[in-house]
Design a protein around this motif. Structure first.
Motif, PDB file in Angstrom:
ATOM      1  N   ARG A  86       0.814  -1.225   0.000  1.00 47.10           N
ATOM      2  CA  ARG A  86       0.000   0.000   0.000  1.00 47.10           C
ATOM      3  C   ARG A  86       0.843   1.268   0.000  1.00 47.10           C
ATOM      4  N   ASP A  87       2.075   1.161   0.485  1.00 42.48           N
ATOM      5  CA  ASP A  87       2.964   2.322   0.553  1.00 42.48           C
ATOM      6  C   ASP A  87       3.818   2.477  -0.708  1.00 42.48           C
ATOM      7  N   GLY A  88       3.587   1.627  -1.711  1.00 45.09           N
ATOM      8  CA  GLY A  88       4.360   1.709  -2.947  1.00 45.09           C
ATOM      9  C   GLY A  88       5.728   1.070  -2.855  1.00 45.09           C
ATOM     10  N   LYS A  89       5.966   0.300  -1.801  1.00 45.17           N
ATOM     11  CA  LYS A  89       7.237  -0.399  -1.624  1.00 45.17           C
ATOM     12  C   LYS A  89       7.138  -1.799  -2.229  1.00 45.17           C
ATOM     13  N   VAL A  90       8.279  -2.338  -2.655  1.00 45.29           N
ATOM     14  CA  VAL A  90       8.346  -3.620  -3.354  1.00 45.29           C
ATOM     15  C   VAL A  90       8.957  -4.686  -2.442  1.00 45.29           C
ATOM     16  N   PHE A  91       8.364  -5.883  -2.455  1.00 41.08           N
ATOM     17  CA  PHE A  91       8.889  -7.009  -1.689  1.00 41.08           C
ATOM     18  C   PHE A  91      10.215  -7.472  -2.286  1.00 41.08           C
ATOM     19  N   VAL A  92      11.220  -7.642  -1.421  1.00 34.44           N
ATOM     20  CA  VAL A  92      12.479  -8.271  -1.812  1.00 34.44           C
ATOM     21  C   VAL A  92      12.877  -9.257  -0.726  1.00 34.44           C
ATOM     22  N   GLY A  93      13.473 -10.348  -1.160  1.00 35.33           N
ATOM     23  CA  GLY A  93      13.953 -11.362  -0.235  1.00 35.33           C
ATOM     24  C   GLY A  93      15.435 -11.602  -0.443  1.00 35.33           C
ATOM     25  N   GLN A  94      16.093 -11.994   0.640  1.00 38.56           N
ATOM     26  CA  GLN A  94      17.514 -12.329   0.582  1.00 38.56           C
ATOM     27  C   GLN A  94      17.625 -13.843   0.464  1.00 38.56           C
ATOM     28  N   ARG A  95      18.235 -14.294  -0.617  1.00 38.70           N
ATOM     29  CA  ARG A  95      18.306 -15.729  -0.892  1.00 38.70           C
ATOM     30  C   ARG A  95      18.994 -16.486   0.238  1.00 38.70           C
ATOM     31  N   ILE A  96      18.470 -17.662   0.521  1.00 32.52           N
ATOM     32  CA  ILE A  96      18.993 -18.492   1.610  1.00 32.52           C
ATOM     33  C   ILE A  96      20.268 -19.226   1.199  1.00 32.52           C
ATOM     34  N   ASP A  97      20.480 -19.383  -0.120  1.00 27.47           N
ATOM     35  CA  ASP A  97      21.587 -20.211  -0.616  1.00 27.47           C
ATOM     36  C   ASP A  97      22.834 -19.414  -0.988  1.00 27.47           C
ATOM     37  N   THR A  98      22.939 -18.186  -0.502  1.00 24.51           N
ATOM     38  CA  THR A  98      24.107 -17.379  -0.816  1.00 24.51           C
ATOM     39  C   THR A  98      24.472 -16.507   0.380  1.00 24.51           C
ATOM     40  N   ILE A  99      25.725 -16.182   0.481  1.00 22.64           N
ATOM     41  CA  ILE A  99      26.157 -15.271   1.544  1.00 22.64           C
ATOM     42  C   ILE A  99      26.177 -13.829   1.053  1.00 22.64           C
ATOM     43  N   LEU A 100      25.887 -13.632  -0.224  1.00 18.24           N
ATOM     44  CA  LEU A 100      25.858 -12.281  -0.773  1.00 18.24           C
ATOM     45  C   LEU A 100      24.756 -11.461  -0.114  1.00 18.24           C
ATOM     46  N   GLU A 101      24.933 -10.171  -0.100  1.00 15.71           N
ATOM     47  CA  GLU A 101      23.919  -9.286   0.457  1.00 15.71           C
ATOM     48  C   GLU A 101      22.832  -8.961  -0.573  1.00 15.71           C
ATOM     49  N   ALA A 102      22.793  -9.694  -1.658  1.00 16.71           N
ATOM     50  CA  ALA A 102      21.841  -9.410  -2.733  1.00 16.71           C
ATOM     51  C   ALA A 102      20.412  -9.739  -2.309  1.00 16.71           C
ATOM     52  N   TRP A 103      19.504  -8.923  -2.776  1.00 18.25           N
ATOM     53  CA  TRP A 103      18.068  -9.107  -2.532  1.00 18.25           C
ATOM     54  C   TRP A 103      17.399  -9.259  -3.889  1.00 18.25           C
ATOM     55  N   GLN A 104      16.322 -10.036  -3.946  1.00 14.40           N
ATOM     56  CA  GLN A 104      15.624 -10.199  -5.216  1.00 14.40           C
ATOM     57  C   GLN A 104      14.126 -10.310  -5.003  1.00 14.40           C
ATOM     58  N   MET A 105      13.390 -10.086  -6.101  1.00 11.85           N
ATOM     59  CA  MET A 105      11.949 -10.268  -6.098  1.00 11.85           C
ATOM     60  C   MET A 105      11.657 -11.754  -6.323  1.00 11.85           C
ATOM     61  N   PRO A 106      10.455 -12.210  -5.932  1.00 14.93           N
ATOM     62  CA  PRO A 106      10.103 -13.617  -6.153  1.00 14.93           C
ATOM     63  C   PRO A 106      10.105 -13.963  -7.643  1.00 14.93           C
ATOM     64  N   GLN A 107      10.644 -15.123  -7.967  1.00 20.40           N
ATOM     65  CA  GLN A 107      10.686 -15.580  -9.350  1.00 20.40           C
ATOM     66  C   GLN A 107      11.055 -17.047  -9.365  1.00 20.40           C
ATOM     67  N   GLY A 108      10.676 -17.709 -10.441  1.00 19.72           N
ATOM     68  CA  GLY A 108      11.039 -19.113 -10.555  1.00 19.72           C
ATOM     69  C   GLY A 108      10.579 -19.704 -11.867  1.00 19.72           C
ATOM     70  N   GLY A 109      10.944 -20.955 -12.053  1.00 18.47           N
ATOM     71  CA  GLY A 109      10.693 -21.632 -13.309  1.00 18.47           C
ATOM     72  C   GLY A 109       9.228 -21.875 -13.611  1.00 18.47           C
ATOM     73  N   ILE A 110       8.926 -21.870 -14.892  1.00 17.90           N
ATOM     74  CA  ILE A 110       7.591 -22.226 -15.378  1.00 17.90           C
ATOM     75  C   ILE A 110       7.621 -23.712 -15.691  1.00 17.90           C
ATOM     76  N   ASP A 111       6.744 -24.472 -15.055  1.00 22.56           N
ATOM     77  CA  ASP A 111       6.692 -25.917 -15.269  1.00 22.56           C
ATOM     78  C   ASP A 111       6.113 -26.238 -16.647  1.00 22.56           C
ATOM     79  N   PRO A 112       6.479 -27.387 -17.228  1.00 18.16           N
ATOM     80  CA  PRO A 112       5.902 -27.782 -18.518  1.00 18.16           C
ATOM     81  C   PRO A 112       4.370 -27.780 -18.444  1.00 18.16           C
ATOM     82  N   GLY A 113       3.734 -27.142 -19.414  1.00 15.84           N
ATOM     83  CA  GLY A 113       2.279 -27.081 -19.474  1.00 15.84           C
ATOM     84  C   GLY A 113       1.663 -25.991 -18.611  1.00 15.84           C
ATOM     85  N   GLU A 114       2.468 -25.267 -17.863  1.00 12.74           N
ATOM     86  CA  GLU A 114       1.982 -24.208 -16.979  1.00 12.74           C
ATOM     87  C   GLU A 114       2.114 -22.864 -17.699  1.00 12.74           C
ATOM     88  N   ASP A 115       1.123 -21.972 -17.528  1.00  9.94           N
ATOM     89  CA  ASP A 115       1.293 -20.652 -18.135  1.00  9.94           C
ATOM     90  C   ASP A 115       2.030 -19.735 -17.157  1.00  9.94           C
TER      91      ASP A 115
END
Length: 166
Positions: free
Chosen positions: A22-51
């Motif tokens: 509601r405040d115009g801010k974007v969700f970011v998460g810090q990946r569990i599989d890296t020690i980097l301080e990088a943050w990212q938005m949710p994303q992932g693979g499209i399964d076969p047959g999935e739109d």
């Protein structure tokens, strides 16, 4: 693997979610599989047959615990976005099958409360999360995805300036 061999690999089909509160801010998460301080938005693979839309909603739930009734689609990017993995990562991630990702991005408005965000999912991908200013996104992500995040931000810029209270 050489650059020539990398260039022959396909791109992994993926969906990404820019989730705005509601405040115009974007969700970011810090990946569990890296020690980097990088943050990212949710994303992932499209399964076969999935739109792509179904994949975006599924990935959002899998990574953030946010159920589909807590979000509302605002926009879908008109084009796919691409990024290439750095040469030293090709062959090490995704079982060496992909050179990078082809992503379809969706902008969702978050209708819930912060308590609805549960990154302690059955297969957690984030170790921390926060709401971030959209303009900070390119500086938060790993460098090889910076151009992609800049393009996604530009694609959704018109909607980000709109009234977020709906």
């Amino acid at each position: 693997m050489s650059n020539d061999a990398n260039a022959r690999l396909p791109y992994r089909p993926c969906a990404g979610v820019m989730l705005v509160n509601r405040d115009g801010k974007v969700f970011v998460g810090q990946r569990i599989d890296t020690i980097l301080e990088a943050w990212q938005m949710p994303q992932g693979g499209i399964d076969p047959g999935e739109d792509a839309y179904a994949a975006a909603v599924r990935e959002l739930g899998e990574e953030t615990g946010i159920s589909p009734d807590k979000v509302e689609l605002v926009a879908e990017a008109s084009d796919d976005f691409f990024y290439d993995l750095p040469d030293d990562m090709v062959g090490k991630v995704w079982k060496g099958k992909w050179r990078g990702q082809r992503q379809r991005w969706f902008l969702f408005r978050f209708l819930g409360e912060d308590a609805d965000v549960r990154i302690d999912t059955p297969h957690p991908e984030f170790r921390a999360w926060r709401w971030s200013d959209p303009d900070d996104l390119p500086t938060l992500i790993v460098p090889f995805k910076r151009d992609l995040y800049t393009a996604v931000l530009a694609a959704f810029r018109p909607q980000l300036g709109a009234d977020q209270t709906g």
